[in-house]
Design an enzyme around this catalytic site. Structure first.
Site, PDB file in Angstrom:
ATOM      1  N   ASP A  47       0.752  -1.177  -0.126  1.00 10.80           N
ATOM      2  CA  ASP A  47       0.063   0.136  -0.047  1.00 10.80           C
ATOM      3  C   ASP A  47       0.873   1.102  -0.075  1.00 10.80           C
ATOM      4  O   ASP A  47       1.770   1.538   0.994  1.00 10.80           O
ATOM      5  CB  ASP A  47      -1.018  -0.185   1.173  1.00 10.80           C
ATOM      6  CG  ASP A  47      -1.624   1.184   1.415  1.00 10.80           C
ATOM      7  OD1 ASP A  47      -1.582   2.259   0.539  1.00 10.80           O
ATOM      8  OD2 ASP A  47      -2.346   1.302   2.348  1.00 10.80           O
ATOM      9  N   ILE A  48       0.881   1.875  -1.054  1.00 14.99           N
ATOM     10  CA  ILE A  48       1.714   2.986  -1.086  1.00 14.99           C
ATOM     11  C   ILE A  48       1.790   4.261  -0.194  1.00 14.99           C
ATOM     12  O   ILE A  48       2.670   4.872   0.307  1.00 14.99           O
ATOM     13  CB  ILE A  48       1.627   3.814  -2.588  1.00 14.99           C
ATOM     14  CG1 ILE A  48       2.855   4.614  -3.160  1.00 14.99           C
ATOM     15  CG2 ILE A  48       0.369   4.801  -2.443  1.00 14.99           C
ATOM     16  CD1 ILE A  48       2.882   5.031  -4.498  1.00 14.99           C
TER      17      ILE A  48
ATOM     18  N   ASN B 125      -6.866  12.637 -10.684  1.00 17.81           N
ATOM     19  CA  ASN B 125      -7.685  13.038 -11.877  1.00 17.81           C
ATOM     20  C   ASN B 125      -7.610  14.781 -11.997  1.00 17.81           C
ATOM     21  O   ASN B 125      -6.905  15.540 -11.150  1.00 17.81           O
ATOM     22  CB  ASN B 125      -9.099  12.980 -11.773  1.00 17.81           C
ATOM     23  CG  ASN B 125      -9.772  13.428 -10.554  1.00 17.81           C
ATOM     24  OD1 ASN B 125      -9.771  14.706 -10.189  1.00 17.81           O
ATOM     25  ND2 ASN B 125     -10.228  12.716  -9.692  1.00 17.81           N
TER      26      ASN B 125
ATOM     27  N   VAL C  92      -6.269   4.383  -5.563  1.00 16.67           N
ATOM     28  CA  VAL C  92      -5.044   4.866  -4.643  1.00 16.67           C
ATOM     29  C   VAL C  92      -5.127   6.629  -4.408  1.00 16.67           C
ATOM     30  O   VAL C  92      -4.693   6.878  -3.343  1.00 16.67           O
ATOM     31  CB  VAL C  92      -3.730   4.547  -5.701  1.00 16.67           C
ATOM     32  CG1 VAL C  92      -3.684   5.639  -6.671  1.00 16.67           C
ATOM     33  CG2 VAL C  92      -2.444   4.853  -4.664  1.00 16.67           C
ATOM     34  N   ASP C  93      -5.737   7.166  -5.243  1.00 20.61           N
ATOM     35  CA  ASP C  93      -6.110   8.701  -4.750  1.00 20.61           C
ATOM     36  C   ASP C  93      -6.895   8.725  -3.555  1.00 20.61           C
ATOM     37  O   ASP C  93      -6.698   9.525  -2.716  1.00 20.61           O
ATOM     38  CB  ASP C  93      -7.028   9.184  -6.041  1.00 20.61           C
ATOM     39  CG  ASP C  93      -7.243  10.688  -6.160  1.00 20.61           C
ATOM     40  OD1 ASP C  93      -6.391  11.156  -5.165  1.00 20.61           O
ATOM     41  OD2 ASP C  93      -7.731  11.157  -6.914  1.00 20.61           O
TER      42      ASP C  93
ATOM     43  N   THR D 241      -3.637   2.489 -14.459  1.00 22.48           N
ATOM     44  CA  THR D 241      -4.130   1.069 -14.795  1.00 22.48           C
ATOM     45  C   THR D 241      -5.412   0.623 -13.945  1.00 22.48           C
ATOM     46  O   THR D 241      -5.808  -0.586 -14.047  1.00 22.48           O
ATOM     47  CB  THR D 241      -2.927   0.104 -14.627  1.00 22.48           C
ATOM     48  OG1 THR D 241      -2.886   0.128 -13.149  1.00 22.48           O
ATOM     49  CG2 THR D 241      -1.723   0.626 -15.280  1.00 22.48           C
TER      50      THR D 241
HETATM   51  N1  APR Z   1      -1.289   1.269  -3.005  1.00 23.74           N
HETATM   52  C1  APR Z   1      -0.554   1.234  -4.163  1.00 23.74           C
HETATM   53  N2  APR Z   1      -1.520   1.167  -5.264  1.00 23.74           N
HETATM   54  C2  APR Z   1      -2.874   1.290  -5.330  1.00 23.74           C
HETATM   55  C3  APR Z   1      -3.445   1.493  -4.011  1.00 23.74           C
HETATM   56  C4  APR Z   1      -2.670   1.616  -2.924  1.00 23.74           C
HETATM   57  N3  APR Z   1      -3.249   1.976  -1.517  1.00 23.74           N
HETATM   58  N4  APR Z   1      -4.891   1.338  -4.278  1.00 23.74           N
HETATM   59  C5  APR Z   1      -4.976   1.115  -5.620  1.00 23.74           C
HETATM   60  N5  APR Z   1      -3.808   1.000  -6.183  1.00 23.74           N
HETATM   61  C6  APR Z   1      -3.410   0.647  -7.436  1.00 23.74           C
HETATM   62  C7  APR Z   1      -4.612  -0.018  -8.618  1.00 23.74           C
HETATM   63  O1  APR Z   1      -4.633  -1.439  -8.142  1.00 23.74           O
HETATM   64  C8  APR Z   1      -4.153   0.216  -9.814  1.00 23.74           C
HETATM   65  O2  APR Z   1      -3.307  -0.857 -10.132  1.00 23.74           O
HETATM   66  O3  APR Z   1      -3.293   1.779  -8.116  1.00 23.74           O
HETATM   67  C9  APR Z   1      -3.531   1.540  -9.840  1.00 23.74           C
HETATM   68  C10 APR Z   1      -4.058   2.628 -10.339  1.00 23.74           C
HETATM   69  O4  APR Z   1      -5.407   2.582 -10.199  1.00 23.74           O
HETATM   70  P1  APR Z   1      -6.506   3.733  -9.918  1.00 23.74           P
HETATM   71  O5  APR Z   1      -6.248   4.340  -8.275  1.00 23.74           O
HETATM   72  O6  APR Z   1      -7.887   3.236 -10.392  1.00 23.74           O
HETATM   73  O7  APR Z   1      -5.987   4.942 -10.608  1.00 23.74           O
HETATM   74  P2  APR Z   1      -6.005   5.270 -12.453  1.00 23.74           P
HETATM   75  O8  APR Z   1      -6.407   4.127 -13.027  1.00 23.74           O
HETATM   76  O9  APR Z   1      -4.976   6.126 -12.590  1.00 23.74           O
HETATM   77  O10 APR Z   1      -7.460   6.344 -12.376  1.00 23.74           O
HETATM   78  C11 APR Z   1      -7.337   7.538 -12.051  1.00 23.74           C
HETATM   79  O11 APR Z   1      -9.423   7.099 -10.468  1.00 23.74           O
HETATM   80  O12 APR Z   1      -9.592   7.362  -8.211  1.00 23.74           O
HETATM   81  C12 APR Z   1      -9.814   7.843  -9.332  1.00 23.74           C
HETATM   82  O13 APR Z   1      -9.250  10.206  -8.772  1.00 23.74           O
HETATM   83  C13 APR Z   1      -8.985   9.158  -9.395  1.00 23.74           C
HETATM   84  O14 APR Z   1     -10.269   9.874 -11.221  1.00 23.74           O
HETATM   85  C14 APR Z   1      -9.149   9.306 -11.074  1.00 23.74           C
HETATM   86  C15 APR Z   1      -9.088   7.910 -11.426  1.00 23.74           C
END
Ligand code: APR
Length: 163
Positions: free
Chosen positions: A8-9, A22, A31-32, A117
């Protein structure tokens, strides 16, 4: 040094973590959402003041309650059909994150999630190749670059792309 981990980052002890944000920089899911929950409400106030952030670009704020002193809010592309510049935009998202980190002046360790992703549906293998290419091009400027996978498949693709 490029380090591939599965974690978990929000837990990482690095100078800066990169957020898959976003354009509105207001927080979201994935992750956001995790980063905003861990950093506290001050993060959204600080990031929204810098919005909008175009796809392919990145901005920096403090990390507030996180261990990381900084959050770099990077906006990856939404994958549609691959014919709308998505690979170039993802490359730019990584490169701009590194540029922002270097400009800050006191960041030697930085961790990235697999930008685009998840909700943005970018193909994982191509994303891993783009991520590793950018990390290798910036390796000499940092003591530690962490590719933080959240699932085993992404972790394995990072290892394959690095070899
Ligand atoms: N730590 C590390 N990686 C994570 C975590 C975490 N706690 N939570 C999720 N991930 C991974 C997911 O498994 C995925 O591989 O982060 C990667 C990116 O996924 P998303 O968070 O959905 O990001 P993205 O595809 O760039 O979409 C961005 O999603 O949440 C919204 O506000 C954000 O609108 C934006 C969009």
């Amino acid at each position: 040094m490029i380090e591939i981990i599965r974690d978990d980052i929000t837990r990482l002890d690095v100078d800066a973590i990169v957020n898959a944000a976003n354009s509105a920089l207001a927080g979201g899911g994935g992750v956001d959402g995790a980063i905003h929950r861990a950093a506290g409400p001050e993060l959204a106030r600080a990031s929204m003041a810098l919005a909008p952030c175009a796809p392919g670009d990145a901005v920096i704020t403090p990390g507030f309650a996180l261990k990381a002193r900084y959050v770099i809010h990077a906006v990856g592309p939404v994958w549609r059909d691959g014919e709308r510049g998505e690979p170039e935009l993802l490359r730019s998202t990584y490169d701009r994150s590194f540029a922002v980190a270097r400009a800050q002046g006191d960041i030697t360790s930085i961790a990235f999630p697999a930008i685009s992703t998840g909700a943005y549906r970018f193909p994982r293998r191509l994303a891993a190749e783009i991520a590793m290419d950018s990390m290798q091009r910036h390796e000499s400027w940092f003591t530690r670059i962490v590719a933080c996978a959240f699932d085993a498949e992404t972790e394995q693709m990072y290892h394959a792309a690095l070899d």
